[in-house]
Design a protein around this motif. Structure first.
Motif, PDB file in Angstrom:
ATOM      1  N   UNK A  91      36.260  37.545  32.672  1.00 62.36           N
ATOM      2  CA  UNK A  91      36.173  36.169  33.342  1.00 62.36           C
ATOM      3  C   UNK A  91      36.402  36.296  34.910  1.00 62.36           C
ATOM      4  N   UNK A  92      37.159  37.178  35.291  1.00 60.88           N
ATOM      5  CA  UNK A  92      37.431  37.497  36.849  1.00 60.88           C
ATOM      6  C   UNK A  92      38.168  36.297  37.470  1.00 60.88           C
ATOM      7  N   UNK A  93      38.539  36.502  38.650  1.00 60.39           N
ATOM      8  CA  UNK A  93      39.337  35.366  39.257  1.00 60.39           C
ATOM      9  C   UNK A  93      38.557  34.318  39.460  1.00 60.39           C
ATOM     10  N   UNK A 119      29.492  41.033  29.809  1.00 61.74           N
ATOM     11  CA  UNK A 119      30.537  40.565  30.329  1.00 61.74           C
ATOM     12  C   UNK A 119      30.059  39.059  31.291  1.00 61.74           C
ATOM     13  N   UNK A 120      28.944  39.126  31.523  1.00 59.67           N
ATOM     14  CA  UNK A 120      28.419  38.020  32.568  1.00 59.67           C
ATOM     15  C   UNK A 120      28.483  36.672  31.498  1.00 59.67           C
ATOM     16  N   UNK A 220      37.390  47.268  27.455  1.00 61.68           N
ATOM     17  CA  UNK A 220      36.451  48.324  28.282  1.00 61.68           C
ATOM     18  C   UNK A 220      35.142  47.642  28.657  1.00 61.68           C
ATOM     19  N   UNK A 221      34.767  47.832  29.914  1.00 63.73           N
ATOM     20  CA  UNK A 221      33.445  47.271  30.283  1.00 63.73           C
ATOM     21  C   UNK A 221      32.157  47.614  29.394  1.00 63.73           C
ATOM     22  N   UNK A 222      31.254  46.997  29.392  1.00 65.36           N
ATOM     23  CA  UNK A 222      30.084  47.479  28.456  1.00 65.36           C
ATOM     24  C   UNK A 222      29.398  48.556  29.234  1.00 65.36           C
TER      25      UNK A 222
END
Length: 228
Positions: A91-93, A119-120, A220-222
């Motif tokens: 999600x990020x900041x 992730x987006x 873990x990122x894709x």
């Protein structure tokens, strides 16, 4: 059809919402049968919005009082911390309002759908699933509470709808060796702890024991296409 496509997401969200609705009918009926006022049962679904914790509160309160019920509910919600760790990097900041909305809409089901894909699109999937689950949960809890003991959830098969749908959500994670290892740790731990601890705690502790593996899988990122 990719898991993040609009049609696939809509189907998954609606399927989960229907299953959660069946669980909501069961909770509303159980809550009033245990002595909760229908309005309080409905309000708890808006404020708490955590089916397992609400069920635990009702069950434990009926035998050990409201304080013990509240503690049981809080213990079951500890698992949401794991979802926060997994969702945070994706999600990020952002703004405080975004964090509050995302936190409120995070459930077992919305987190599973949110994490299943790129992730987006995590926030979009999380919010669509969370909003659908929330609406179904509040409405059906209210209906179940008003129906009271007239509704026989076992006879209608509603008591198994929710766990069955959640197992279906977890199925994609079992395709990878790491996912199977996580599930294996949790299952073995739960089976060992069930004879030793009160109901609810074995599953919670099993999840915490499997948490290190789970965070590695979910957080873990894709992998980018073509990456080694």
């Amino acid at each position: 059809m990719p898991p993040g496509s609009h049609r696939d997401l809509t189907v998954r969200v609606l399927t989960v919402a229907v299953a959660v609705g069946a669980f909501g009918l069961a909770f509303g009926s159980a809550a009033t049968a245990a002595g909760l006022h229908p309005a309080l049962a409905a309000l708890s679904s808006v404020v708490v919005f955590a089916g397992a914790s609400q069920f635990a509160f009702v069950a434990v309160t009926a035998t050990a009082g409201p304080v013990a019920g509240a503690v049981a509910g809080l213990l079951l919600n500890v698992r949401l911390i794991a979802f926060g760790f997994a969702l945070g990097p994706r999600l990020g900041p952002g703004r405080l309002l975004d964090a509050l909305v995302d936190g409120y809409l995070t459930t077992d089901e919305s987190a599973a759908i949110g994490l299943d894909g790129d992730a987006a699109g995590t926030r979009r999937r999380l919010r669509r699933a969370g909003a659908a689950v929330g609406a179904a949960w509040v409405v059906t809890t209210t209906v179940g509470a008003l129906a009271g003991t007239v509704l026989d959830v076992r006879a209608l098969g509603l008591d198994v709808a929710f766990p069955a749908s959640f197992l279906a959500l977890l199925a994609p994670a079992l395709r990878s060796p790491a996912g199977r290892a996580t599930a294996g740790v949790a299952v073995v731990a739960a089976l060992v702890l069930v004879p030793l601890l009160p109901p609810g705690l074995p599953v919670l502790l099993a999840g915490l024991l499997a948490l290190p593996v789970g965070l590695r899988v979910l957080g873990s990122p894709p992998t980018a296409p073509g990456a080694a």
